[in-house]
Design a protein around this motif. Structure first.
Motif, short mmCIF file in Angstrom:
data_model
loop_
_atom_site.label_atom_id
_atom_site.label_comp_id
_atom_site.label_asym_id
_atom_site.label_seq_id
_atom_site.Cartn_x
_atom_site.Cartn_y
_atom_site.Cartn_z
N ASP A 1 -11.74 -4.83 -4.71
CA ASP A 1 -11.10 -4.32 -5.92
C ASP A 1 -10.38 -2.99 -5.68
OD1 ASP A 1 -13.38 -2.89 -5.50
OD2 ASP A 1 -14.18 -3.09 -7.51
N TRP A 2 -10.36 -2.51 -4.44
CA TRP A 2 -9.63 -1.28 -4.15
C TRP A 2 -9.41 -1.13 -2.65
CZ3 TRP A 2 -14.85 -1.43 -4.91
CH2 TRP A 2 -15.63 -0.90 -3.91
N LEU A 3 -8.45 -0.32 -2.32
CA LEU A 3 -8.19 0.09 -0.94
C LEU A 3 -7.93 1.58 -0.96
CD1 LEU A 3 -5.85 -2.70 0.45
CD2 LEU A 3 -8.16 -2.19 1.19
N PRO A 4 -8.40 2.36 -0.02
CA PRO A 4 -9.23 1.94 1.10
C PRO A 4 -10.66 1.64 0.65
CG PRO A 4 -8.99 4.31 1.14
CD PRO A 4 -8.12 3.79 0.01
N ASP A 5 -11.31 0.76 1.34
CA ASP A 5 -12.67 0.38 1.04
C ASP A 5 -13.58 1.06 2.06
OD1 ASP A 5 -15.13 -0.76 0.69
OD2 ASP A 5 -14.41 -2.82 0.66
N HIS A 6 -14.13 2.21 1.70
CA HIS A 6 -14.94 2.97 2.64
C HIS A 6 -16.29 2.31 2.91
CE1 HIS A 6 -12.01 6.09 2.91
NE2 HIS A 6 -11.93 6.11 1.60
N ASN A 7 -16.73 1.44 2.04
CA ASN A 7 -17.96 0.70 2.31
C ASN A 7 -17.77 -0.21 3.52
OD1 ASN A 7 -19.36 1.78 0.11
ND2 ASN A 7 -18.42 0.29 -1.26
N TRP A 8 -16.58 -0.79 3.65
CA TRP A 8 -16.26 -1.68 4.78
C TRP A 8 -16.38 -0.89 6.08
CZ3 TRP A 8 -15.63 -6.80 4.94
CH2 TRP A 8 -14.96 -7.39 6.02
N GLY A 9 -15.75 0.26 6.16
CA GLY A 9 -15.83 1.08 7.37
C GLY A 9 -17.21 1.63 7.61
N GLY A 10 -17.90 2.01 6.54
CA GLY A 10 -19.25 2.54 6.68
C GLY A 10 -20.21 1.54 7.26
#
Length: 105
Positions: free
Chosen positions: A22-31
């Protein structure tokens, strides 16, 4: 999966991870990618600290990670070999288990 999670996303700037639901950047993905890399380098169970339990030895790395008990573990892998590692405080050295596919210490 770690490589995919840490690859550049579709945004203007590098490391603005996606896909984001639902958004970019997705810091959860990188985390989660970073946590995965850390778990590949170091895991702990009880007092034991397992060094390089899932690290692909063809990947060179310099690392410095915090472990339980106010412990810091650092080291270097080059060319498929653990060149060196160190731990602070020194009294925790006895708790380190260097996984069998590695050498050094």
């Amino acid at each position: 999966m770690a490589i995919r999670k840490l690859a550049d996303g579709e945004c203007r700037f590098p490391a603005f991870w996606g896909p984001g639901h639902d958004w970019l950047p997705d810091h959860n993905w990188g985390g989660t990618g970073m946590i995965g890399l850390q778990e590949m380098l170091l895991q702990s169970a009880g007092e034991a600290i397992y060094l390089l339990p899932a690290w692909p030895m063809e990947w060179d790395v310099d690392f410095r990670l915090h472990a339980p008990g106010r412990t810091v573990v650092e080291g270097r892998v080059r060319g498929g070999r653990l060149e060196w590692w160190d731990i602070a405080p020194e009294r925790r050295r006895k708790d380190v288990v260097v996984m069998p596919q590695t050498s050094g210490g």
